[in-house]
Design a protein around this motif. Structure first.
Motif, short mmCIF file in Angstrom:
data_model
loop_
_atom_site.label_atom_id
_atom_site.label_comp_id
_atom_site.label_asym_id
_atom_site.label_seq_id
_atom_site.Cartn_x
_atom_site.Cartn_y
_atom_site.Cartn_z
N PHE A 47 0.79 -1.15 -0.14
CA PHE A 47 -0.02 0.09 0.20
C PHE A 47 0.90 1.49 -0.03
CE2 PHE A 47 -2.30 3.26 2.40
CZ PHE A 47 -3.40 3.52 1.68
N GLN A 48 1.96 1.34 0.96
CA GLN A 48 2.83 2.39 0.78
C GLN A 48 3.67 2.52 -0.50
OE1 GLN A 48 5.30 1.45 4.45
NE2 GLN A 48 3.73 2.72 5.75
N ASP A 49 3.99 1.66 -1.02
CA ASP A 49 4.75 1.59 -2.52
C ASP A 49 3.46 2.17 -3.33
OD1 ASP A 49 6.97 0.69 -1.13
OD2 ASP A 49 6.37 -1.34 -2.15
N GLN A 50 2.40 1.61 -3.41
CA GLN A 50 1.34 2.30 -4.25
C GLN A 50 1.06 3.64 -3.94
OE1 GLN A 50 -1.90 -0.32 -3.78
NE2 GLN A 50 -1.14 -1.98 -5.30
N LEU A 51 0.97 3.99 -2.67
CA LEU A 51 0.68 5.43 -2.40
C LEU A 51 1.95 6.60 -2.79
CD1 LEU A 51 -1.18 7.66 -0.84
CD2 LEU A 51 0.03 6.78 1.24
N ALA A 52 3.03 5.78 -2.64
CA ALA A 52 4.34 6.83 -3.00
C ALA A 52 4.00 6.96 -4.80
CB ALA A 52 5.67 6.01 -2.71
N ALA A 53 3.83 5.86 -5.72
CA ALA A 53 3.63 5.86 -6.79
C ALA A 53 2.75 6.85 -7.26
CB ALA A 53 3.47 4.47 -7.40
N LEU A 54 1.51 6.78 -6.37
CA LEU A 54 0.31 7.88 -6.77
C LEU A 54 0.78 9.25 -6.41
CD1 LEU A 54 -2.73 5.94 -5.34
CD2 LEU A 54 -2.17 6.42 -7.76
N ARG A 55 1.62 9.52 -5.35
CA ARG A 55 2.08 10.83 -5.04
C ARG A 55 3.05 11.33 -6.16
NH1 ARG A 55 3.49 9.81 1.08
NH2 ARG A 55 1.68 10.08 2.13
N SER A 56 3.86 10.47 -6.53
CA SER A 56 4.69 10.90 -7.53
C SER A 56 4.00 11.37 -8.52
CB SER A 56 5.49 9.81 -7.87
OG SER A 56 6.74 9.47 -6.88
N GLU A 57 3.03 10.27 -9.33
CA GLU A 57 2.38 10.62 -10.37
C GLU A 57 1.42 12.03 -10.16
OE1 GLU A 57 -1.27 8.81 -12.74
OE2 GLU A 57 0.12 7.24 -11.60
N LEU A 58 1.03 12.11 -8.99
CA LEU A 58 0.24 13.45 -8.78
C LEU A 58 1.36 14.69 -8.97
CD1 LEU A 58 -2.36 14.75 -7.93
CD2 LEU A 58 -1.89 14.46 -5.65
N LEU A 59 2.43 14.42 -8.12
CA LEU A 59 3.33 15.66 -8.44
C LEU A 59 3.62 15.93 -9.83
CD1 LEU A 59 5.74 14.95 -5.33
CD2 LEU A 59 4.05 16.89 -5.45
N VAL A 60 3.85 14.86 -10.65
CA VAL A 60 4.09 15.15 -11.98
C VAL A 60 2.92 15.68 -12.71
CG1 VAL A 60 4.39 13.84 -14.10
CG2 VAL A 60 5.89 12.96 -12.14
N LYS A 61 1.85 15.42 -12.47
CA LYS A 61 0.77 16.18 -13.01
C LYS A 61 0.41 17.52 -12.22
CE LYS A 61 -1.37 12.45 -15.06
NZ LYS A 61 -1.46 12.38 -16.41
N LEU A 62 0.63 17.65 -11.20
CA LEU A 62 0.54 19.14 -10.61
C LEU A 62 1.65 19.96 -11.34
CD1 LEU A 62 0.09 18.61 -6.82
CD2 LEU A 62 -1.64 19.80 -8.53
N SER A 63 3.06 19.33 -11.46
CA SER A 63 4.04 20.22 -12.03
C SER A 63 3.52 20.61 -13.63
CB SER A 63 5.26 19.30 -12.31
OG SER A 63 5.94 19.11 -10.96
N GLU A 64 2.96 19.47 -14.24
CA GLU A 64 2.50 19.73 -15.67
C GLU A 64 1.25 20.81 -15.61
OE1 GLU A 64 1.38 15.69 -16.93
OE2 GLU A 64 3.38 15.25 -17.36
N ALA A 65 0.53 20.67 -14.87
CA ALA A 65 -0.92 21.78 -14.48
C ALA A 65 -0.10 22.95 -14.22
CB ALA A 65 -1.56 21.16 -13.70
N SER A 66 0.98 23.15 -13.37
CA SER A 66 1.40 24.33 -13.02
C SER A 66 1.88 25.09 -14.33
CB SER A 66 2.52 24.30 -11.88
OG SER A 66 1.83 23.89 -10.72
#
Length: 139
Positions: free
Chosen positions: A106-125
């Motif tokens: 679960f922690q690995d999946q959560l970390a992957a989702l965070r990384s993906e979210l950060l990438v999406k936020l960076s792209e959106a920014s």
């Protein structure tokens, strides 16, 4: 007649001796029978005493065996309880390991989702910055 009388006396002596001998033999036989009876009674009494002693020994051994068997049953129950507790502990440890593995996944999946979210936020920014920098969009 004298010869006849002498014969009668001799016969009387033989009969008397024979009767005396037979009385002596009967007395000896009775004495031997009494001695044999006494000896047989003594042997029977000794055998009875030995049988009683063996009976007491047998009952003692049966009692001791019963005590040992009861003790072994108690020990078996204690061991069964210990096995049940150890089995429960092992199952608990296995459950804990499974939970640890699930938590790690679960922690690995959560970390992957965070990384993906950060990438999406960076792209959106970056997209927002790009849109904000264009004059026609600003108007």
């Amino acid at each position: 007649t004298m010869v006849l009388q002498q014969c009668e006396e001799k016969v009387a002596k033989v009969v008397a001796a024979s009767i005396a001998a037979s009385h002596s033999s009967v007395s000896q036989a009775e004495a031997a029978a009494d001695a044999a009876t006494a000896q047989a009674e003594a042997v029977a009494a000794q055998a009875s005493d030995e049988l009683s002693a063996l009976r007491v020994l047998f009952l003692t051994k049966v009692s001791e065996a019963s005590v040992v068997a009861a003790r072994q049953r108690e020990q078996a129950l204690v061991l069964e309880d210990r096995v049940a507790l150890l089995s429960a502990e092992v199952q608990s440890q296995e459950d804990s390991k499974e939970l640890d593995n699930r938590t790690a996944t679960f922690q690995d999946q959560l970390a992957a989702l965070r990384s993906e979210l950060l990438v999406k936020l960076s792209e959106a920014s970056a997209e927002l910055l790009r849109i904000g920098a264009q004059p026609e969009v600003a108007e």
